[in-house]
Structures are given as C-alpha cells and as structure tokens.
Write an enzyme that holds these catalytic residues in place. Structure first.
Site, PDB file in Angstrom:
ATOM      1  N   ALA A 140      -9.038  -1.469   6.064  1.00  0.00           N
ATOM      2  CA  ALA A 140      -8.834  -0.891   4.734  1.00  0.00           C
ATOM      3  C   ALA A 140      -9.916   0.136   4.385  1.00  0.00           C
ATOM      4  O   ALA A 140     -10.204   0.349   3.206  1.00  0.00           O
ATOM      5  CB  ALA A 140      -8.746  -1.988   3.668  1.00  0.00           C
ATOM      6  N   GLU A 170      -9.606   5.905   6.656  1.00  0.00           N
ATOM      7  CA  GLU A 170      -8.179   6.189   6.578  1.00  0.00           C
ATOM      8  C   GLU A 170      -7.781   7.433   5.780  1.00  0.00           C
ATOM      9  O   GLU A 170      -6.817   8.104   6.166  1.00  0.00           O
ATOM     10  CB  GLU A 170      -7.456   4.967   6.001  1.00  0.00           C
ATOM     11  CG  GLU A 170      -7.549   3.766   6.904  1.00  0.00           C
ATOM     12  CD  GLU A 170      -7.008   2.503   6.261  1.00  0.00           C
ATOM     13  OE1 GLU A 170      -7.561   2.085   5.221  1.00  0.00           O
ATOM     14  OE2 GLU A 170      -6.035   1.957   6.780  1.00  0.00           O
ATOM     15  N   ARG A 230       0.835  -1.206   0.000  1.00  0.00           N
ATOM     16  CA  ARG A 230       0.000   0.000   0.000  1.00  0.00           C
ATOM     17  C   ARG A 230       0.870   1.257   0.000  1.00  0.00           C
ATOM     18  O   ARG A 230       0.496   2.277  -0.581  1.00  0.00           O
ATOM     19  CB  ARG A 230      -0.988   0.005   1.167  1.00  0.00           C
ATOM     20  CG  ARG A 230      -1.969   1.163   1.130  1.00  0.00           C
ATOM     21  CD  ARG A 230      -3.101   1.015   2.143  1.00  0.00           C
ATOM     22  NE  ARG A 230      -4.157   0.132   1.682  1.00  0.00           N
ATOM     23  CZ  ARG A 230      -5.176   0.499   0.903  1.00  0.00           C
ATOM     24  NH1 ARG A 230      -5.284   1.746   0.510  1.00  0.00           N
ATOM     25  NH2 ARG A 230      -6.088  -0.368   0.527  1.00  0.00           N
TER      26      ARG A 230
HETATM   27  N1  LUZ Z   1      -5.508  -4.610   5.383  1.00  0.00           N
HETATM   28  C1  LUZ Z   1      -5.243  -5.453   4.383  1.00  0.00           C
HETATM   29  C2  LUZ Z   1      -5.585  -3.289   5.188  1.00  0.00           C
HETATM   30  O1  LUZ Z   1      -5.140  -6.651   4.614  1.00  0.00           O
HETATM   31  N2  LUZ Z   1      -5.095  -4.969   3.135  1.00  0.00           N
HETATM   32  C3  LUZ Z   1      -5.185  -3.655   2.840  1.00  0.00           C
HETATM   33  O2  LUZ Z   1      -5.038  -3.250   1.695  1.00  0.00           O
HETATM   34  C4  LUZ Z   1      -5.416  -2.765   3.913  1.00  0.00           C
HETATM   35  N3  LUZ Z   1      -5.464  -1.458   3.703  1.00  0.00           N
HETATM   36  C5  LUZ Z   1      -5.664  -0.648   4.734  1.00  0.00           C
HETATM   37  C6  LUZ Z   1      -5.838  -1.170   5.998  1.00  0.00           C
HETATM   38  N4  LUZ Z   1      -5.809  -2.475   6.220  1.00  0.00           N
HETATM   39 MO1  MOS Z   2      -6.664  -1.204   9.154  1.00  0.00          MO
HETATM   40  S1  MOS Z   2      -4.916  -0.230   9.223  1.00  0.00           S
HETATM   41  O1  MOS Z   2      -7.040  -2.248  10.283  1.00  0.00           O
HETATM   42  O2  MOS Z   2      -7.699  -0.619   8.135  1.00  0.00           O
END
Ligand code: LUZ
Ligand code: MOS
Length: 756
Positions: free
Chosen positions: A507, A716, A308
C-alpha cells in the site's frame, strides 16, 4: 536534512553479492518439493492416486490434504481457500499434491506418476458470465455522494460506455520460494519470499495447529514483489512448512518461471460500465459507474482491491454527484491478487477514458478539460474525505510549461498532416493517490533498535526490502535522529522474533509506517542517552538542559557550547557502564483513519500523493507498433527522504505501467489455460522500451501532515503515469479514425484492429 545519495543494496546488487532466499548452500538432508498441479480449471476430484510416486526410491514422502494436521485452509480475509483442494479443483495449476525428494529432478519425475481421476466441470472465466451467475465473494459495494439520477437528467450532455483493462503478470525476478527448517521442540523457521511475515505465521499456525510462537518467519530481502508476494506467497510458504513439519527435514519450495506464471494470480482485469453528465465547458456534474473485477478462484485480496478501485474512480476530479458501485467476481483462474496500485490503476483508467471521450465530443483540449475538473483544496471526495491541500492545477501548469505543451501540440498536428504511414499523439494523466491501507487496522508498525557497545546500530522493522529501499529510508530516519553516519546503521532481515505482527509491506506505506516506527524507537533511545550525555558534558564543564542536547556528526554536544563534544561511541560505552538500556522499541499507528463501509463514508487515507504525466508517442500505421518519443512527469513528493530513490521508483513504476498498457498480454484458451507462461511469450518492458526523453520533476511541498519528517509515499502513485501512453496511442489512432475503438493493452495488433 542533508540529501545524501545513499542506497544500502545498490553496490550489493551491482556486484552480485546481495543474498536472496535459496542463495544459501543446500542444508544437510534438505528435501526439494515438486508439485502435482490441477490439469484443468474446474473439476470434481474423484480420486488422487499417489502410490506410484510414493514408491519411487529416493522419494521421502508424498504429501496431500490428508496429511494436514490442522486446518486445510489458507484463506485470510475470507476463509475460502484450501491449501490442497479435496473435492473441487478451482483453477488450472492449483497444487494438489507435493512430492518431497532429496533430488529435485527425481521429485519432478515422481510428481508425473501421480494420477488424478476427475469429472470436469464447466469453467467460469469471464467477468460477465460470473457476474450473471451472481458469483461474488461479497455483495456489491457502493460509494455515493449527491443525487446522481437527478444530475444526469439535468446535464447538458451525457455519454455512456464500457471500459476494460487487462491482467498483468508481476514478473518479479525472484520466483515464489520458501526454505522451511525444522527446529528443536517442533518449532519451524520459514525463510520465505513474502511481503507479510505476520500472515505467513498466522496461516501456518492454523495449518499445522501449533502456536504462532513456534513459527519463526525470516525474510532477508525479496527479488521484487510488486504485490505478488503480499498474499500469494502464503500458499508456497505453508507448503514448504508442512513438508518440513511432517518429515522433520529442511524442505525447499522453489518455483520455476513457468510454474510461477501458470499457478499464481495476476493484476485483476476490470470491466466497467459508466454514464457521465457534463456541461458545455466539459465540467462533470454526474458520474454513475459500475466496476466489475475478475477475482479468480478465491477471494484473496479481491475485496480490498475492488475497494481501492472504488476510491480511485474519481482520480483527480471533483464530481459533486457520483454513484460508484463494484462487484468482485469469482472465476476459475488462479486467484488474482495485489499488484502495484491495487485496483487504483483500473479505477483511474475508467475515469481517464471518460475524460478523453468528453474532450473528443466537445472538441476541448484534454489538458484544459482536466484542469477544469481537478480537485480544489477543501473539495469532498465521493466518500466524504476532504482533499486538504490540492495543488493539482499548479502541477498541471508545470507540466504544460515543462513540455512546452502548446508548441508540442502544434508539432504533433504538423507531423500528422505530413505523414501518410505514421501518426503521433499526446496523452495526459494526473493522479491523486490515497495513502494508507484501506483496512485501517493494518496501518501500524513496529521497530526494534539496538545500539552495540561500539556505537554501531542494528535496526529491525516490519518493512520488507524488495528493491524499493525501505531499508535505506529507515536507516536515513535513524541516522537523522541519532546523528549517526549511515554506515553505522545496519538494517536487519525481517524476523517475526524481532518484530512480530508486522503488517504487509504494501500500500506504498512501507517507509511511512516503518520509518515512523524506527523514528520513535530512535527517539526513545536518544531520550535514554540524554541524561548520560548531560553528566558527561557536566564533567567537561558544560551545564546543559535536556532540550539543548544535540546528536549530530557521530557526536553529542550542547547548543550552548558546541566546542565541548562527546563521541557517540563514548556516550554509549558510558551508558552501558551506568546500566542504561541500549535498546528501544518503537510503535506507530497512523492517526485519524476511519471508514464506515455500510455508509461508504469516512477518512480512509492519511493524505494524497498528486502529480501528472504527459507522453508523446508515434505509431506506425502499417505495423501498429509505437514508440514513446517524450515523457514529462511532475510529481509532488512532500519533503522526500531520498529523491534519488524516489526518482527510481517513479521511473520504474512508469515503465512497469507502460508495459501493462501496451505490450504485456495474458491470453487464455477456452479451458482457462494461460498461454503465456514464460518470457518467450510474455514481454515486459526493458531499457529498450524506456523512453530516452523522460523528464521527471520532483516538486517538494511543505507537507508536514504527510508522514515521517514530512515525506510522502512513492511506491504506487507513479504507476498511474504509464496510462498516458495508452491515451497518447489512442489519440494517434483517433487522428486517423475518430470513431476507432482501441483495445487494452494497445499492442501492435490492437492498434491495427482499431485502424481497420
Ligand atoms: N493492501 C491492502 C494494499 O491490504 N490494503 C490496501 O489498501 C492496499 N493498497 C495498496 C496495496 N496493497
Ligand atoms: Mo501492494 S499492491 O503489495 O502494495
């Protein structure tokens, strides 16, 4: 849709009546778990002696790796993480043994009697050292577009540098915890503070070597998570589960703040080197960037987080020639993990640091420079996904107007020439945040909906409630489809028996995925009820086509004759009598996602969330302290399900990010020990640090392509806005010394060091 200020948990939280795990009274015979933790960051285990602890009266059992019936393995993406390490200690604070006793203090005292013989090994703590040794979980990842070397060689100007960002503690109010309760026939119920019921169930089944359907995972709500319970919760849930399985008694794991801060992973620190080529107008033609992260002892989610970060190294800017490489490095720290933004803030910080350096080099206005580089509709990202509709230029125009930018710039300049011991600065950050799990298979969700005989509704989704009010948003969706007042919809705990195989609530996709699943379930239920409604209306003399039935205001009627109405509850009663099913299951998967990791090309995101922020700060040149004077945020949010909730998310994310950028610090000693393990040495922002002048404009957009009812994700993306404060502080520092190097975070100490 009517925008109703509605918030399921608000009143419960305010009156202290919302219920969290371990709020319930202790169960009869319940055991408390306390741990023996690794005293050093890296060591070979020679002998672990539990005999003294086990002999204490009142200690039910001391559990070690030898007691695990199945796999001593809790790794998920990569199977590299033992539940209890057997040969090699990998981080300080790693649990090695678990003491179970009916009394919590007794368990704690007994744990102190455990003796470990070990041979200390040199710990790897820094990114550079780990990278030099080739300590990566997987080989380097790369995204590439155009011809970088050629474009760099041809660029009128080039700059290069190294940019670092630091760790951050999640500091959820509710520490890691799980209550495990054994049931009939060797089944096990885990009341666990996790964002991922599926992962806990799956990993627990391997550890105990029992089938998944013997493990019930239930999550009522979390007291905050921020990514810190997407993966990290699995360890503590499995420990509680193991204890309960072995003793056949309820077991509670509940970490103190210190245990939690010492033993759990943080946001990944990044160290990135870069080279950029641009023309006299500041237009970037080439970017070559290498992102290195400190992943800690086990892979955890480090690979996805690095990915990411790679996807956000362009942030909001179209760069025709780019090479973006990254390596996640294994070190002897607690496994660093998901944290709001999931690598994107770290990637964005680098390109924004580059923007500031280009502005300084060419003497350009930082806002205009950014506007000059932002994506236009149809531009391709470095990974080949077109930016469908970019409104970034317009959003920056709005920011300029809202903040009276030109006037503000003059005021700051005037202030700076008038003041000997204080300086002001402005910082600007746009954002383009990709929405979807980058692991495409996670982009699926389910919902289960029951209508009871009185017309009240019970809804279960995979969306874990952790303060973001995914429950309110899902209720809003169902209310809209069935035309019911929100009070008629109850959103239940997450439970693996009602919704199985749920993706983590993460996410930023919680409301998109679960809201869509809830929508589909509600639409099915509505379609099941429509024939009954037509019959009832026919009895009242209305001949209504199936497409003409309306569900609204707790009633059902026909568009051709709105005067003849049936109460929703009466319809449900009639449907029951006619033996029509009063439940529905909804399943949703995000369409159109694909990404080829080998080629680094594809469409990983369903859509983007865009916005921008401006911060004005004042620094005290004698103390190094800063104050945020004004902040302006312009945030494009599609067709919001709840602007009130989104506003809360935007402000919360901004403040949390401001903490990361300015006051939160996690120093370690040379042995890998975190020195800040409680709130007396780790400061998170509170209302005192929240700028009084904080203007948030939420810009609606007709983004039908976005998600449920045209709404967009909110969790986010706004975290990026806090970076504006760091850049504002840097500009204030640069007004004194244009060559100053400001560290991250911009603590008073960092500001003073930069001014020296
Ligand atoms: N968790 C994940 C995440 O497994 N894949 C992601 O792309 C993601 N992005 C943001 C927060 N958690
Ligand atoms: Mo997440 S960093 O648990 O979206």
């Amino acid at each position: 849709m009517k925008k109703q200020p509605f918030h399921i948990s608000g009143k419960l939280h305010l009156t202290g009546t919302s219920r969290f795990i371990a709020d319930e009274a202790p169960l009869a015979g319940m055991l408390h778990a306390k741990f023996f933790y690794a005293p050093v960051a890296h060591a070979k285990v020679l002998e672990l002696d539990i005999s003294k602890a086990a002999a204490i009266p009142g200690v039910e059992r001391v559990v070690t790796a030898a007691d695990i019936p199945g796999d001593n393995q809790i790794g998920h993406v990569i199977k590299d993480e033992p539940l209890f390490p057997e040969q090699e200690i990998m981080y300080l604070g790693q649990p090695l043994a678990m003491v179970l006793a009916s009394d919590e203090l007794l368990a704690e005292d007994a744990a102190k009697l455990i003796r470990l013989e070990y041979e200390e090994l040199p710990p790897l703590l820094e990114i550079d050292a780990a990278d030099a040794k080739g300590e990566w979980y997987i080989p380097e990842r790369k995204i590439e577009i155009g011809e970088v070397a050629k474009a760099l060689a041809e660029a009128a100007f080039t700059l290069q540098g190294v940019t670092e960002s630091a760790a951050q503690e999640h500091f959820y109010m509710e520490s890691q915890r799980c209550r495990a309760v054994p049931g009939e026939g060797r089944t096990l119920t885990l009341y666990t503070a996790t964002q991922s019921t599926m992962e806990v169930q799956e990993v627990m089944s391997h550890v105990l070597e029992i089938p998944s359907h013997h493990i019930i995972v239930d999550v009522p709500r979390l007291g905050g998570a921020f990514g810190g319970k997407e993966r990290s919760a699995t360890l503590w849930a499995c420990l509680a589960g193991l204890g309960a399985f072995l003793t056949q008694k309820p077991v509670q794991v509940l970490l103190t703040r210190e245990e939690d801060m010492r033993s759990t992973g943080k946001r990944h620190p990044f160290k990135s080197s870069w080279k950029v080529g641009f023309d006299a107008s500041g237009r970037i033609s080439a970017l070559d960037i290498e992102l290195l992260s400190n992943g800690g002892a086990y892979a955890d989610l480090s690979i996805a987080i690095l990915e990411r970060a790679l996807f956000h190294a362009d942030n909001a800017y179209h760069i025709a020639n780019a090479r973006i490489r990254g390596r996640a490095c294994r070190t002897n720290l607690p496994p660093n993990t998901a944290f709001r933004g999931f690598g994107a803030p770290q990637g964005v910080f680098v390109i924004e640091a580059i923007m500031e350096r280009i502005a300084r080099k060419l003497g350009l206005d930082p806002l205009e420079l950014r506007q000059n580089n932002v994506y236009r509709s149809g531009d391709l990202t470095p990974y080949g996904q077109p930016v469908r509709e970019s409104n970034l230029r317009e959003l920056l125009d709005k920011l300029r107007r809202n903040s009276s930018y030109d006037k503000l710039k003059e005021e700051v300049q005037a202030f700076n020439s008038d003041h000997e011991f204080a300086r002001q600065g402005l910082g600007i950050v746009p954002v383009k945040f990709g929405i979807s799990f980058t692991t495409a298979l996670l982009n699926q969700a389910s919902a289960l909906l029951w209508v009871y005989i009185d017309g009240s509704v019970s809804l279960t989704t995979g969306g874990v409630e952790m303060g973001q009010e995914v429950s309110t948003k899902c209720a809003l969706v169902v209310s809209r489809v069935l035309g019911l007042p929100l009070q008629r919809i109850r959103v239940e705990s997450n439970n693996s028996q009602r919704v199985g195989n749920a993706s983590p609530t993460a996410a930023s996709t919680g409301s998109d995925l679960n809201g869509n699943a809830a929508r589909i379930a509600a639409e099915k239920l509505r379609d099941q009820l429509i024939p009954v409604a037509r019959e009832m209306l026919a009895r009242q003399g209305v001949d209504c086509g199936a497409g003409e039935i309306r569900f609204e205001d707790n009633q059902v009627w026909c568009v051709s004759d709105p005067d003849q109405r049936v109460e929703f509850a009466a319809l449900v009663r009639e449907a029951y009598n006619a033996r029509v099913p009063l439940a529905a299951y909804g399943y949703y998967r995000t369409p159109g996602l694909h990404f080829d990791r080998e080629r680094g090309q594809g469409n990983p995101f369903h859509y983007y969330v865009c916005g921008c922020a401006l911060a004005q700060v004042e620094i005290d040149l004698l103390s190094g302290e800063h104050r945020v004077l004004k902040t302006f945020i312009v945030h494009e949010n599609g067709n919001s399900l709840s602007e009130e909730i989104d506003r809360g998310q935007i402000i919360g994310a901004f403040v949390q990010s401001a903490g990361w950028c300015t006051i939160e610090e996690l120093p370690q000693d040379e042995t890998g020990r975190y020195l800040a393990v409680n709130p007396s040495t780790y400061k998170i922002p509170t209302v005192r640090e929240t700028p009084i002048h904080l203007e948030v404009e939420i810009v609606p957009a007709g983004a039908e392509y976005a998600s449920v009812f045209g709404s967009k994700a909110t969790g986010e993306p706004p975290y990026i806005y806090g970076l504006a404060i760091w850049f504002a502080i840097q500009n204030a520092v640069w007004s004194v010394n244009p060559a100053a190097e400001l560290r991250f975070p911009a603590t008073p100490e960092a500001v003073l060091l930069a001014l020296e």
